[in-house]
Structure formats: structure tokens, C-alpha cells
Motif scaffolding. Structure first.
Motif, PDB file in Angstrom:
ATOM      1  N   ARG A 167     -11.933 -27.216   2.113  1.00  0.00           N
ATOM      2  CA  ARG A 167     -12.824 -28.069   1.326  1.00  0.00           C
ATOM      3  C   ARG A 167     -13.149 -27.435  -0.023  1.00  0.00           C
ATOM      4  O   ARG A 167     -13.272 -28.140  -1.030  1.00  0.00           O
ATOM      5  CB  ARG A 167     -14.097 -28.351   2.114  1.00  0.00           C
ATOM      6  N   VAL A 219     -10.574 -31.981   5.305  1.00  0.00           N
ATOM      7  CA  VAL A 219     -11.178 -32.213   3.992  1.00  0.00           C
ATOM      8  C   VAL A 219     -11.835 -33.583   3.873  1.00  0.00           C
ATOM      9  O   VAL A 219     -12.496 -33.870   2.873  1.00  0.00           O
ATOM     10  CB  VAL A 219     -10.120 -32.060   2.869  1.00  0.00           C
ATOM     11  N   THR A 255     -16.737 -34.081  -3.288  1.00  0.00           N
ATOM     12  CA  THR A 255     -17.717 -33.102  -2.816  1.00  0.00           C
ATOM     13  C   THR A 255     -18.281 -32.305  -3.984  1.00  0.00           C
ATOM     14  O   THR A 255     -17.664 -32.202  -5.059  1.00  0.00           O
ATOM     15  CB  THR A 255     -17.075 -32.142  -1.811  1.00  0.00           C
ATOM     16  N   TYR A 294     -14.611 -35.601   4.448  1.00  0.00           N
ATOM     17  CA  TYR A 294     -16.012 -35.570   4.846  1.00  0.00           C
ATOM     18  C   TYR A 294     -16.547 -36.973   5.120  1.00  0.00           C
ATOM     19  O   TYR A 294     -17.636 -37.133   5.685  1.00  0.00           O
ATOM     20  CB  TYR A 294     -16.857 -34.898   3.754  1.00  0.00           C
ATOM     21  N   GLN A 351     -11.858 -29.195  -3.732  1.00  0.00           N
ATOM     22  CA  GLN A 351     -12.944 -29.790  -4.533  1.00  0.00           C
ATOM     23  C   GLN A 351     -12.601 -29.767  -6.022  1.00  0.00           C
ATOM     24  O   GLN A 351     -12.149 -28.761  -6.565  1.00  0.00           O
ATOM     25  CB  GLN A 351     -14.251 -29.032  -4.291  1.00  0.00           C
ATOM     26  N   CYS A 355     -21.346 -24.888   1.361  1.00  0.00           N
ATOM     27  CA  CYS A 355     -20.415 -25.721   2.114  1.00  0.00           C
ATOM     28  C   CYS A 355     -20.723 -25.659   3.606  1.00  0.00           C
ATOM     29  O   CYS A 355     -20.753 -26.689   4.292  1.00  0.00           O
ATOM     30  CB  CYS A 355     -18.981 -25.276   1.837  1.00  0.00           C
ATOM     31  N   ILE A 381     -11.926 -37.519  -2.973  1.00  0.00           N
ATOM     32  CA  ILE A 381     -12.697 -36.345  -2.580  1.00  0.00           C
ATOM     33  C   ILE A 381     -13.720 -36.075  -3.684  1.00  0.00           C
ATOM     34  O   ILE A 381     -13.354 -35.697  -4.809  1.00  0.00           O
ATOM     35  CB  ILE A 381     -11.788 -35.126  -2.374  1.00  0.00           C
TER      36      ILE A 381
END
Length: 403
Positions: A325, A114, A349, A116, A329, A357, A347
Motif C-alpha cells: 500500500r 492494495v 490513499t 482498501y 500510493q 498505514c 487508489i
């Protein structure tokens, strides 16, 4: 109380026969009445049908027919008990490794998936071990064991939901030997419905395993249930506008669960067939009660299960990265910095769905971005193999000493 030893038996030798009612002298039968001197620590008095190891090389004296039958029966019963003991111990070691010892690998694996932001993808086990040490040094051992209770809760919910659905619907929980395409379809539908029911609790468990221990409060055992129900009902969970609805998570969750089950089942059946074909001509009947055959009777199942789980995890690792992910989110989760091990990262995203994704990861992180944290899988299954092999050697040694 009548003594267990024959009269005239002093522990070191037999002085002769004894008179029986009727006037004759019984023959000195030493084949089974063997004992060690009582003044030696750990000595014991053996009962009828037992032998000590020091006399095993000698030639046993003859005994009555019914005594031979009872001795053979006791040996068979003892062999069966040892067989069950070995199988239970090896299976328990495998289960303990899967769900307890491997949990730090699962925590690091999910955190890498997770994250990124990460520049280090941790594709090898060496970097994973290094970051494990850094996190353990900075936050303590609890940082690697967080969320373990919630994973057991999710497993319990999954098993319970599967049992209840199979009881009240015609969907088969297990496939018969003569299966049909209709039975397979119903069975896979049951697995999909089970994943759908457990989905909000899986999200809550995922948050517990990736949330940094630095800003994490002490969660209760049932917090996973409370947060899962709140996620399903839409209340009680702090979230942002980026939080994806469960309806958007349903397809990737069910797809991953059903594919993982199908791949692992197929691989397990194939490995079992191969092992049976290899072992069937090389196992003589006379060795069926040996220690090695006791252990080998249980290892094909464990090897097949191990290979099935490994293949499914490797093949579906990119899909699992996308799934995690999407679940994380918008939940305002703070994770550990997997590049350094002593900082935290938010996080943030903004994926619109599964397709977005996939395209974003491919564009910004490359193909290897789907395999972030793969080194944790290598460490996990290497540890599993090592524990199984050590358990096999240990039980083989113990059973040889007992027998």
C-alpha cells in the motif's frame, strides 16, 4: 565393417560356437548377447553388457571378470545419469511452478492487498478462484499474467546487485559452516543493501502487476527498468503529491526483505535437519541405487524450500500488505474491482508512513484487513504441492520403466 552379433546368431537362438584362431571352438556365451528379431518395429541390437527385460528373470550365464566389472560400471553410470535427470526435472518443475504457474495468484494477491475499497477480503481459496474466473472472462487471460516479465527483472537485479556488492565489499554472500555473529550481521546487511537497490524496480513491478488490463497500455519488456530508474531519479513518472519518497519506503522494504530471508533460512535448516533424522536410520545401503532413493535424494531440499517460503509468506503477510500500500500510493494506479471482477477502482490513499498505514488499516478494515487476498496464498501453495507430487509420480514411473 564387422558385425556386432556373433557368427551363427540369427536373432532367435544361437546355433553353436565358432572357431577361433588356434583351432578351438568358443563356448556359447549367451549372458549378454541378446537381441530381438529385426523385423519387429522398435527392435534394437544390444551391445556387450546389455540385457533385455524379458530375460531378466532368468539366470545369467557366467562371464569373464573384466566383463562383470565393466557391466557394473555401466550400471553405476546409468544410475547416476538417471539420478541427475530426476533431480533436474523435479527442480525445474518446482521453479516453473513458483515463477510461472503461480503468477495469477500473485497478481490477485497484490490487487486484494492494495484494494482498501474491497468488502470481500478473499480469505479463502474458493472466493479467489471465483474472482479469477470473473476477471479472466471480462478481460481475457492476459489480465492474470501481467507483470510476469518485470518480476524476473527484479529477481535478476537482486541477484546481480548481491553479487557485485559481495565482490567489492567484505560482506559475505554465503555463511560458512562455522559462522560467527559478525558474519551473520554482515550477511544480513548484504541482503538489506540488495533490497534497497532493487526497491525502485520493485515498485515499478508492483504497479505492472496490479494495474488493470482495461486501461493499461501494452508495456515493453524494459519498461520496468525505465520506470524504476525514473522513480529513483525523480523524473519521468506521473505521480501526485501523495507519492511517498523512497526514503520513507526504505525501512519497511528492507525490514520485509531481511525478515523474509531470515525466517525462510531458519525454517529451511530446521526442516532439513528433521528430514535427515527421520530418513537416516531407514535407508539401507543396498537400496541406495533404487528409483525411490533417487527421487528421495532431491525431495528433502524441495520440501524444505517449500516449507520455508510458505512460513515466511504467512508470517509476514500483514507487513507485506502495508508495504504494498505504501509503494502504490500516489502512483495514479487503477486496479480491478476484486469484489465484482469487471470494474476498475482508483487508489486514493493518504498514508503518511508505515505507522499511519498500520493504524488506518486496523481502524477502518479491522485485523483481517491485513490479510486481504490470503486465499491466493492457499491456492498458490496448493498448486505447488500438486505439481511437485505429480512430477514425483511421473518421474518415478519413467525411471522404473527405464531401469
Amino acid at each position: 565393417m564387422h558385425p556386432r552379433r556373433p557368427e551363427g546368431f540369427d536373432g532367435l537362438g544361437y546355433r553353436g560356437g565358432r572357431e577361433e584362431p588356434g583351432g578351438f571352438v568358443a563356448k556359447p556365451d549367451l549372458g549378454h548377447w541378446v537381441s530381438s528379431p529385426p523385423d519387429i518395429p522398435g527392435s534394437r541390437n544390444l551391445h556387450w553388457g546389455e540385457k533385455t527385460p524379458q530375460f531378466a528373470a532368468g539366470t545369467p550365464l557366467g562371464a569373464a571378470g573384466f566383463n562383470e566389472d565393466s557391466y557394473a560400471g555401466s550400471v553405476a553410470a546409468g544410475s547416476e545419469q538417471l539420478n541427475r535427470f530426476a533431480g533436474f526435472g523435479i527442480g525445474l518443475a518446482s521453479l516453473f511452478t513458483e515463477n510461472v504457474l503461480a503468477h495469477p495468484c500473485i497478481v490477485l494477491r497484490r490487487q486484494c492487498q492494495v484494494n482498501y475499497h474491497a468488502r470481500n477480503y478473499h480469505l479463502t481459496p474458493f472466493t479467489i478462484v471465483n474472482i479469477m474466473y470473473s476477471i479472466n472472462k471480462a478481460q481475457g487471460p492476459r489480465a492474470l499474467w501481467k507483470g510476469m516479465g518485470s518480476t524476473f527483472i527484479v529477481q535478476g537485479i537482486t541477484l546481480g546487485a548481491e553479487g557485485i556488492i559481495s565482490e567489492f565489499t567484505p560482506l559475505p554472500r554465503e555463511l560458512s559452516y562455522k559462522w560467527s555473529p559478525k558474519q551473520i550481521g554482515g550477511h544480513l546487511m548484504l541482503k538489506g543493501l540488495t533490497c534497497l537497490i532493487a526497491m525502485p524496480f520493485y515498485s515499478a513491478s508492483l504497479i505492472e502487476t496490479v494495474q488493470s488490463e482495461i486501461i493499461r497500455d501494452n508495456p515493453g519488456i524494459l519498461d520496468c527498468l525505465k520506470e524504476g530508474i525514473g522513480r529513483a531519479m525523480g523524473f519521468g513518472v506521473p505521480h501526485s503529491k501523495r507519492l511517498l519518497p523512497l526514503l520513507a519506503l526504505a525501512f519497511p522494504t528492507v525490514l520485509h526483505g531481511v525478515l523474509h530471508y531470515a525466517i525462510s533460512s531458519i525454517v529451511q535448516k530446521l526442516v532439513l535437519l528433521l528430514l535427515k533424522k527421520e530418513n537416516s536410520p531407514s535407508l539401507p545401503a543396498e537400496n541406495s541405487s533404487s528409483v525411490q532413493s533417487m527421487l528421495d535424494a532431491y525431495f528433502p531440499e524441495l520440501i524444505a524450500s517449500f516449507a520455508a517460503s510458505l512460513c515466511a509468506d504467512v508470517m509476514l503477510y500483514p507487513l507485506e500488505t502495508v508495504l504494498h500500500r505504501l509503494h502504490i500510493q500516489g502512483t495514479r494506479t487503477i486496479i480491478d474491482n476484486t469484489d465484482l471482477g469487471y470494474e476498475v477502482l482508483p487508489i486514493n490513499t493518504q498514508y503518511e508512513g508505515m505507522r499511519d498505514c498500520i493504524n488506518t488499516i486496523k481502524r477502518e478494515e479491522g485485523i483481517l484487513g491485513f490479510y486481504k487476498g490470503f486465499g491466493a496464498v492457499v491456492v498458490q501453495y496448493t498448486l505447488h504441492v500438486a505439481v511437485l507430487q505429480f512430477t514425483k509420480i511421473l518421474y518415478s514411473t519413467l525411471l522404473q520403466n527405464v531401469s
